[in-house]
Motif scaffolding. Structure first.
Motif, PDB file in Angstrom:
ATOM      1  N   PRO A 165     -97.314 142.411  12.850  1.00  0.00           N
ATOM      2  CA  PRO A 165     -98.564 142.666  13.237  1.00  0.00           C
ATOM      3  C   PRO A 165     -99.024 143.255  14.765  1.00  0.00           C
ATOM      4  CG  PRO A 165     -98.376 140.548  12.032  1.00  0.00           C
ATOM      5  CD  PRO A 165     -97.076 141.302  12.540  1.00  0.00           C
ATOM      6  N   ASN A 166     -98.069 143.149  15.410  1.00  0.00           N
ATOM      7  CA  ASN A 166     -98.217 143.382  16.786  1.00  0.00           C
ATOM      8  C   ASN A 166     -97.928 144.758  17.087  1.00  0.00           C
ATOM      9  OD1 ASN A 166     -95.468 143.054  16.886  1.00  0.00           O
ATOM     10  ND2 ASN A 166     -95.386 141.882  18.979  1.00  0.00           N
ATOM     11  N   ALA A 167     -97.220 145.612  16.260  1.00  0.00           N
ATOM     12  CA  ALA A 167     -97.017 146.849  16.342  1.00  0.00           C
ATOM     13  C   ALA A 167     -98.411 147.754  16.816  1.00  0.00           C
ATOM     14  CB  ALA A 167     -96.469 147.533  14.941  1.00  0.00           C
ATOM     15  N   THR A 168     -98.115 148.691  17.492  1.00  0.00           N
ATOM     16  CA  THR A 168     -99.323 149.151  18.204  1.00  0.00           C
ATOM     17  C   THR A 168     -99.588 150.726  17.921  1.00  0.00           C
ATOM     18  OG1 THR A 168     -98.798 147.765  19.974  1.00  0.00           O
ATOM     19  CG2 THR A 168    -100.378 149.495  20.396  1.00  0.00           C
ATOM     20  N   HIS A 169    -100.821 150.967  17.746  1.00  0.00           N
ATOM     21  CA  HIS A 169    -101.106 152.270  17.396  1.00  0.00           C
ATOM     22  C   HIS A 169    -101.701 153.064  18.741  1.00  0.00           C
ATOM     23  CE1 HIS A 169    -101.665 152.047  12.972  1.00  0.00           C
ATOM     24  NE2 HIS A 169    -101.434 150.922  13.299  1.00  0.00           N
ATOM     25  N   ALA A 170    -101.757 154.325  18.712  1.00  0.00           N
ATOM     26  CA  ALA A 170    -101.961 155.278  19.778  1.00  0.00           C
ATOM     27  C   ALA A 170    -103.172 155.040  20.594  1.00  0.00           C
ATOM     28  CB  ALA A 170    -101.952 156.736  19.565  1.00  0.00           C
ATOM     29  N   ASP A 171    -104.297 154.433  19.908  1.00  0.00           N
ATOM     30  CA  ASP A 171    -105.511 154.067  20.627  1.00  0.00           C
ATOM     31  C   ASP A 171    -105.579 152.623  21.050  1.00  0.00           C
ATOM     32  OD1 ASP A 171    -105.707 152.859  18.126  1.00  0.00           O
ATOM     33  OD2 ASP A 171    -107.722 153.767  17.788  1.00  0.00           O
ATOM     34  N   GLY A 172    -104.418 151.946  20.970  1.00  0.00           N
ATOM     35  CA  GLY A 172    -104.293 150.436  21.267  1.00  0.00           C
ATOM     36  C   GLY A 172    -104.564 149.400  20.179  1.00  0.00           C
ATOM     37  N   THR A 173    -104.944 150.060  19.196  1.00  0.00           N
ATOM     38  CA  THR A 173    -105.419 149.293  17.902  1.00  0.00           C
ATOM     39  C   THR A 173    -104.086 148.552  17.452  1.00  0.00           C
ATOM     40  OG1 THR A 173    -107.112 150.311  17.260  1.00  0.00           O
ATOM     41  CG2 THR A 173    -106.052 149.136  15.210  1.00  0.00           C
ATOM     42  N   LEU A 174    -103.808 147.382  16.844  1.00  0.00           N
ATOM     43  CA  LEU A 174    -102.902 146.574  16.602  1.00  0.00           C
ATOM     44  C   LEU A 174    -102.847 146.718  14.866  1.00  0.00           C
ATOM     45  CD1 LEU A 174    -102.878 143.423  18.592  1.00  0.00           C
ATOM     46  CD2 LEU A 174    -101.582 145.564  19.020  1.00  0.00           C
ATOM     47  N   GLU A 175    -101.558 146.718  14.452  1.00  0.00           N
ATOM     48  CA  GLU A 175    -101.372 146.795  13.139  1.00  0.00           C
ATOM     49  C   GLU A 175    -102.056 145.685  12.400  1.00  0.00           C
ATOM     50  OE1 GLU A 175     -99.747 147.986   9.447  1.00  0.00           O
ATOM     51  OE2 GLU A 175    -100.403 149.070  11.180  1.00  0.00           O
ATOM     52  N   TYR A 176    -102.112 144.697  13.014  1.00  0.00           N
ATOM     53  CA  TYR A 176    -102.848 143.194  12.517  1.00  0.00           C
ATOM     54  C   TYR A 176    -104.232 143.559  12.311  1.00  0.00           C
ATOM     55  CZ  TYR A 176    -105.215 138.643  13.211  1.00  0.00           C
ATOM     56  OH  TYR A 176    -105.916 137.459  12.737  1.00  0.00           O
ATOM     57  N   ASP A 177    -104.934 144.669  12.786  1.00  0.00           N
ATOM     58  CA  ASP A 177    -106.389 145.062  12.533  1.00  0.00           C
ATOM     59  C   ASP A 177    -106.642 146.000  11.385  1.00  0.00           C
ATOM     60  OD1 ASP A 177    -107.530 143.155  14.375  1.00  0.00           O
ATOM     61  OD2 ASP A 177    -106.962 144.586  15.938  1.00  0.00           O
ATOM     62  N   VAL A 178    -105.406 146.884  11.293  1.00  0.00           N
ATOM     63  CA  VAL A 178    -105.564 147.844  10.130  1.00  0.00           C
ATOM     64  C   VAL A 178    -104.315 147.928   9.083  1.00  0.00           C
ATOM     65  CG1 VAL A 178    -107.082 149.361  11.637  1.00  0.00           C
ATOM     66  CG2 VAL A 178    -104.388 149.477  11.940  1.00  0.00           C
ATOM     67  N   HIS A 179    -103.664 146.997   8.992  1.00  0.00           N
ATOM     68  CA  HIS A 179    -102.630 146.770   7.962  1.00  0.00           C
ATOM     69  C   HIS A 179    -103.150 147.274   6.664  1.00  0.00           C
ATOM     70  CE1 HIS A 179     -98.765 145.668   6.024  1.00  0.00           C
ATOM     71  NE2 HIS A 179     -99.664 144.837   5.178  1.00  0.00           N
ATOM     72  N   ASN A 180    -103.903 146.907   6.252  1.00  0.00           N
ATOM     73  CA  ASN A 180    -104.492 147.132   4.633  1.00  0.00           C
ATOM     74  C   ASN A 180    -104.913 148.607   4.534  1.00  0.00           C
ATOM     75  OD1 ASN A 180    -104.181 144.787   3.537  1.00  0.00           O
ATOM     76  ND2 ASN A 180    -106.009 143.761   4.168  1.00  0.00           N
ATOM     77  N   LEU A 181    -105.015 149.342   5.843  1.00  0.00           N
ATOM     78  CA  LEU A 181    -105.490 150.835   5.721  1.00  0.00           C
ATOM     79  C   LEU A 181    -104.349 151.702   5.697  1.00  0.00           C
ATOM     80  CD1 LEU A 181    -108.910 150.450   7.983  1.00  0.00           C
ATOM     81  CD2 LEU A 181    -108.755 150.681   5.565  1.00  0.00           C
ATOM     82  N   TRP A 182    -103.047 151.195   5.962  1.00  0.00           N
ATOM     83  CA  TRP A 182    -102.154 152.038   6.191  1.00  0.00           C
ATOM     84  C   TRP A 182    -101.783 153.121   5.038  1.00  0.00           C
ATOM     85  CZ3 TRP A 182     -97.699 154.738   5.016  1.00  0.00           C
ATOM     86  CH2 TRP A 182     -97.027 155.154   6.457  1.00  0.00           C
ATOM     87  N   GLY A 183    -101.841 152.466   3.952  1.00  0.00           N
ATOM     88  CA  GLY A 183    -101.712 153.274   2.801  1.00  0.00           C
ATOM     89  C   GLY A 183    -102.789 154.225   2.344  1.00  0.00           C
ATOM     90  N   HIS A 184    -104.016 153.800   2.805  1.00  0.00           N
ATOM     91  CA  HIS A 184    -105.040 154.801   2.713  1.00  0.00           C
ATOM     92  C   HIS A 184    -104.792 155.798   3.656  1.00  0.00           C
ATOM     93  CE1 HIS A 184    -109.374 155.866   1.642  1.00  0.00           C
ATOM     94  NE2 HIS A 184    -109.392 156.379   2.993  1.00  0.00           N
ATOM     95  N   GLY A 185    -104.435 155.753   4.901  1.00  0.00           N
ATOM     96  CA  GLY A 185    -104.234 156.683   5.822  1.00  0.00           C
ATOM     97  C   GLY A 185    -103.084 157.746   5.238  1.00  0.00           C
ATOM     98  N   ILE A 186    -102.182 157.439   4.505  1.00  0.00           N
ATOM     99  CA  ILE A 186    -101.033 158.339   4.396  1.00  0.00           C
ATOM    100  C   ILE A 186    -101.512 159.295   3.092  1.00  0.00           C
ATOM    101  CG2 ILE A 186     -99.810 156.854   2.735  1.00  0.00           C
ATOM    102  CD1 ILE A 186     -97.243 158.299   3.693  1.00  0.00           C
ATOM    103  N   LEU A 187    -102.290 158.437   2.406  1.00  0.00           N
ATOM    104  CA  LEU A 187    -102.898 159.389   1.001  1.00  0.00           C
ATOM    105  C   LEU A 187    -103.818 160.352   1.589  1.00  0.00           C
ATOM    106  CD1 LEU A 187    -103.532 156.502  -1.519  1.00  0.00           C
ATOM    107  CD2 LEU A 187    -101.885 158.055  -1.451  1.00  0.00           C
ATOM    108  N   LYS A 188    -104.605 160.133   2.471  1.00  0.00           N
ATOM    109  CA  LYS A 188    -105.638 161.142   3.243  1.00  0.00           C
ATOM    110  C   LYS A 188    -104.749 162.118   3.909  1.00  0.00           C
ATOM    111  CE  LYS A 188    -109.380 161.398   6.495  1.00  0.00           C
ATOM    112  NZ  LYS A 188    -110.159 160.772   7.389  1.00  0.00           N
ATOM    113  N   ALA A 189    -103.767 161.938   4.522  1.00  0.00           N
ATOM    114  CA  ALA A 189    -102.906 163.122   5.034  1.00  0.00           C
ATOM    115  C   ALA A 189    -102.115 163.900   4.455  1.00  0.00           C
ATOM    116  CB  ALA A 189    -101.819 162.258   6.147  1.00  0.00           C
TER     117      ALA A 189
END
Length: 981
Positions: free
Chosen positions: A598-622
């Protein structure tokens, strides 16, 4: 594809899981006996245990200790109102730090959508994603129709603390109410609760492997997990939307009275009303369904609710999908049959599989490859042994020449090379790293987990350059191997170790995953389904002993009998994302086991904790954008594992790593119905099962069942016996029989998807949706409708030669059902449950009276089916009427240059057809028109007012079937034609 765990009976037990340790830097363990590679130690995925709050005897009930809020400063707006919420007493800080000041927004965004949002009043840029989904990640609905008139009414009270109700004005029925309970809003915990009627009928809240009707003693947890398609746990995706249906009776004055308990009767003497609720919160959460209430408990985010009044399921579904995104329109070829397995070793073996399907006259549209095609499981690099670049070109060309397609798996993690070995270079990683495309640790170093290739990094979909890097890599690979779609796997996102376990171990690359793969010496062999010996004694005796110990092989922490758990106490204004004070009921225990920390960090400072459930959606969109870059005019075809609300706009989905057993086949039906409700109609499961060995009978029944799911693929695991349909003569016959119907119905299925794409209609449908006045169907999930007109009643029990089925409305005389095979109406049964003869190789399929089906001929590919003659099948209802429609285009283009819309209507013994071309000219001729339910055929039969020659007319009085033939292409190409009898 993760390796599933073992389960016995329907559940097969849930393994105990341990939790998270931060960076794993253990010294190398001894190399395994089966590989010279360093093996990631099994303890890399083990950490101290946590206990879910809902199972913790020491857990504090926030409702008893928290003060709630008081509303004030109400301000009217053009679409609703706003208000301020302040703590109604001393802060409780039970699972985080209480937020003292909140803002309430109530918006009537459309007549069919009410939005209720509660967020902290002061949100800084540095902590916005603690409460709000990052902009651009998901569709964010806005006010579309100010000052609308809605059937929904919002009311609120401050007694004893702030609570609100949403009521259906037309019936005064309270749909959602937090009154009398407290809203809890902390920096790591949000809770609100609504009352529900007794015996409520709640559907959705996917992704779940569970019965269709969710029941009132069930907790749905949202935290995307690579856990196999296992019953009643959090698995791959998160869809926090539910449909609730209530049944009513009318009193003498015509007023509706809610019925909280009713007889399980087949009589259709009730009125039903449905509504929907969508919680736009992507954080980990538990949703507790209890006897008379539903409680939301999230470890972050906000209260962000959308209410849809219906009042029917189709209207609710349309409103919801219009909000999150309508389903993608699929290419026509995707509705053919697909074959895959983990274990195909070369292009030559794939070609043999294709040729064997042709040899046995079994339709095959697409051949797939699992991770075998890659060099050491690295994305975008063909294995030169068996899958060399040059051979791929000829193989793909031959597939395309035969009207077939190829789809490879693409995993979500990227191999990171050994810095001490120049020969270990991996340009895919280097290019991504140069653009800052990967997640980092809090200190800015690369986050390095472990997946199939060994130590890996993970794309950051919030980083500015990541999507373009992904697009470029997919384009580069397409130029080498011209694939036709993308299969995105492991996208929860899965990692086989806790924390950044590879950070200090990269010189050990390539490393072996921390468990034995199927077929490796450390792994026992695979089991057969329960009851195998009943019908497979000879095969069982001659088959090699095979059994994989999934409980040890599956990449999760080991089971523990310890009663010592990590519990954390909130620190004021500090978030503990690795061990949040409220522990959700995560199947893996703490949040980093088997997943990115959960403490893995995104480029804008967002933590994986806050967007974990969205990762799969992100790769589908890309991936959608990548395929669009490769073929700008073609609809992308993507099969994705981890999804979120709205992912159906980009991708199809399959049920994940299921098992070769009867319970997995049974549960595929409620899985599919749920996904249809949630906006991913292109859904199917691994037919015949993924893990363990299938057998002849199971595969026979399953190949027939899946023939009526939108996505139809056979797929199984490395080390299991081969399960292509042509491995058993009976499965060949059964598959061909069901596929013949499927391929005839392809135009019908394609039209259903067009309506789903344009209007948010469902494709696979529950009986409760199609027959909403019959409460006995509220929990029916062992049979289903394909669209409004096809009823499928599969055999789901080992050894059975018959099946009990329900024909809704037949007893009451409201409906007519026709047996697809003998063309005759089903006799009125004496009771609701009807025993249907169904020997092995036969799946009961029925057409609903009142339907018109445009059909084409079965063929080995959809290309050949589309180039075959047309038949029009009319199934008359009790009044002698029927309707139907057809949509056609080129089956490929995002914006087709030409389309065809056909409407069919039967009244007073006359079939009339209106065709709106839209530029499309259909060149395949009309072969015949068949009409079921004709009691008497007058003579002469007239086509466009002219007599049809008697030689072209056949009437079967015993079956009440009329067949008229002898048409030419002009009959089909004309804008209007009619047939009278």
């Amino acid at each position: 594809m993760g390796i599933p765990r073992s389960w016995g009976g329907i559940l097969r037990g849930l393994s105990a899981f341990c939790a998270i340790a931060q960076a794993q830097t253990s010294s190398p363990s001894p190399t395994s006996s089966h590989s010279a590679q360093f093996t990631v130690p099994a303890e890399a995925n083990i950490a101290p245990a946590v206990i879910p709050n809902i199972k913790d005897p020491q857990a504090v009930d926030a409702q008893t200790v928290c003060p709630g809020y008081t509303a004030s400063n109400v301000q009217q707006t053009a679409s609703g109102f706003t208000a301020s919420l302040s703590l109604a007493g001393d802060a409780c800080n039970v699972y985080g730090t209480d937020i003292e000041a909140l803002s309430l927004t109530v918006e009537y965004q459309r007549a069919d959508r009410l939005h209720v949002a509660i967020v902290p009043t002061h949100i800084g840029a540095e902590n916005a994603t603690q409460y709000l989904i990052p902009q651009g990640y998901l569709a964010e609905p806005e006010v579309e129709e100010p000052n609308v008139v809605s059937d929904l009414e919002f009311s609120w009270t401050n007694d004893p603390s702030f609570g609100f109700e949403v009521t259906r004005k037309s019936t005064k029925d309270v749909l959602f109410s937090t009154k009398g309970t407290r809203i809890v809003f902390e920096n790591q915990f949000v809770e609100f609760k609504s009352a529900l009627p007794k015996n409520y009928n709640l559907y959705g809240l996917g992704e779940s492997v569970h019965g269709f009707r969710l029941g009132n003693n069930y907790t749905k947890t949202y935290y995307a997990a690579d856990a196999g398609a296992t019953v009643d746990i959090n698995v791959y995706g998160a869809h926090p939307f539910f449909l609730e249906t209530r049944y009513f009776t009318e009193d003498a004055d015509g007023n509706l009275k809610l019925v909280e308990s009713y007889e399980a009767t087949a009589k259709s003497n009730y009125t039903s009303l449905s509504h929907g609720v969508f919680s736009r919160n992507a954080h980990g959460q538990d949703i507790l369904m209890q006897e008379d209430s539903i409680t939301y408990r999230a470890i972050g985010g906000s209260v962000d609710l959308y209410f849809f009044p219906g009042p029917s399921q189709p209207e609710v579904t349309k409103s919801y999908l219009t909000t999150v995104g309508l389903p993608a329109m699929q290419q026509y070829w995707t509705f053919g049959f697909h074959q895959c397995r983990w274990g195909y070793t070369s292009w030559a073996e794939l070609e043999d599989v294709v040729n064997n399907h042709t040899h046995f006259d079994i339709p095959l549209e697409t051949i797939w490859t699992d991770i075998d095609w890659m060099v050491r499981y690295r994305d975008f690099e063909n294995n030169p042994v068996g899958f060399d670049d040059e051979s791929s070109k000829g193989f793909i060309q031959r597939l395309h020449d035969g009207g077939r397609h190829y789809v490879p798996i693409i995993d979500s993690a990227i191999y990171i090379p050994n810095p001490s070995n120049p020969d270990d270079a991996y340009p895919v990683f280097e290019r991504g790293n140069d653009t800052g495309a990967f997640l980092t640790n809090p200190d800015g170093s690369l986050y390095v987990g472990a997946v199939w290739p060994g130590y890996t990094v993970f794309p950051d979909w919030l980083a500015e350059g990541t999507e373009q890097w992904w697009i470029d890599e997919m384009v580069r690979y397409y130029q080498i191997t011209g694939y036709d779609g993308a299969w995105i796997d492991m996208s929860e996102i899965s990692s086989f170790c806790v924390g950044s376990c590879g950070s200090n171990n990269l010189t050990l690359q390539p490393v072996h995953v921390p468990f034995a793969l199927p077929g490796e010496p450390a792994n026992p062999v695979l089991i057969y389904p329960e009851g195998f010996n009943k019908t497979n004694a000879t095969e069982a005796a001659s088959a090699s002993a095979a059994r994989a110990s999934w409980s040890s092989a599956y990449p999760t922490s080991s089971a523990t009998a310890s009663t010592s758990y990590v519990r954390t106490t909130p620190t004021p204004d500090v978030r503990d994302v690795n061990y949040p004070p409220y522990a959700i009921n995560n199947v893996k225990g703490a949040l980093a086991v088997g997943a990115i920390s959960p403490n893995a960090t995104h480029a804008d400072g967002t933590l994986e904790y806050d967007v974990h459930n969205l990762w799969g959606h992100g790769i589908l969109k890309a991936t959608y954008n990548a395929l669009s870059a490769i073929s700008p005019d073609a609809r992308p075809f993507i099969l994705g594992r981890s999804t979120f609300a709205g992912s159906g706009s980009y991708a199809a989905h399959w049920g994940g790593d299921n098992w070769s057993n009867w319970p997995s086949m049974i549960l595929s039906i409620p899985q599919a119905l749920s996904m249809s409700l949630l906006g991913i109609p292109m859904f199917g499961v691994d037919t015949c099962g993924f893990a363990d060995n299938t057998d002849m009978e199971l595969c026979n029944r399953w190949m027939q069942l899946s023939a009526f799911f939108p996505f139809y693929r056979n797929h199984n695991i490395l080390g299991a016996i081969s399960q292509e349909a042509y491995r058993w003569s009976s499965v060949i016959d059964a598959s061909k029989a069901a596929m013949a119907i499927r391929y005839q119905l392809l135009p019908y299925m394609y039209t259903l998807f067009y309506h789903a794409h344009k209007k948010g209609e469902t494709v696979m449908r529950a009986l409760a949706w199609e027959f909403p006045r019959n409460p006995s169907l509220a929990n029916a999930d062992r049979q289903f409708m394909l669209g409004p007109s096809i009823l499928v009643i599969p055999v789901l029990e080992q050894g059975a030669t018959s099946v009990n089925g329900v024909f809704p409305g037949l007893i009451e005389g409201e409906e007519v059902w026709y047996d697809w095979y003998n063309n005759t109406a089903v006799p009125v049964p004496a009771q609701a449950n009807t025993t249907i003869n169904a020997p092995l190789g036969h799946i009961p399929v029925y057409a609903r009276g009142g339907s018109v089906f445009p059909l084409q001929q079965s063929a080995l590919t959809t290309r050949d089916a589309r180039n075959s003659p047309w038949d029009i099948l009319v199934a008359l209802d009790k009044d002698g009427s029927a309707t139907g429609n057809l949509y056609l285009d080129d089956g490929v283009s995002v914006t087709p240059n030409a389309t065809l819309h056909a409407e069919f209507k039967v009244e007073n013994r006359k079939l009339e057809t209106l065709i709106e071309h839209g530029g499309w000219v259909e060149e395949n001729n009309l072969r015949n028109v068949t009409i079921w339910g004709v009691e008497k055929a007058n003579t002469p039969i007239k086509f466009n007012g002219k007599a049809v020659p008697p030689k072209n007319v056949h009437f079967d009085g015993d079956k009440n079937t009329l067949v008229v033939s002898g048409f030419d292409v002009s009959a089909w190409a004309g804008k209007r034609w009619s047939l009278e009898w």
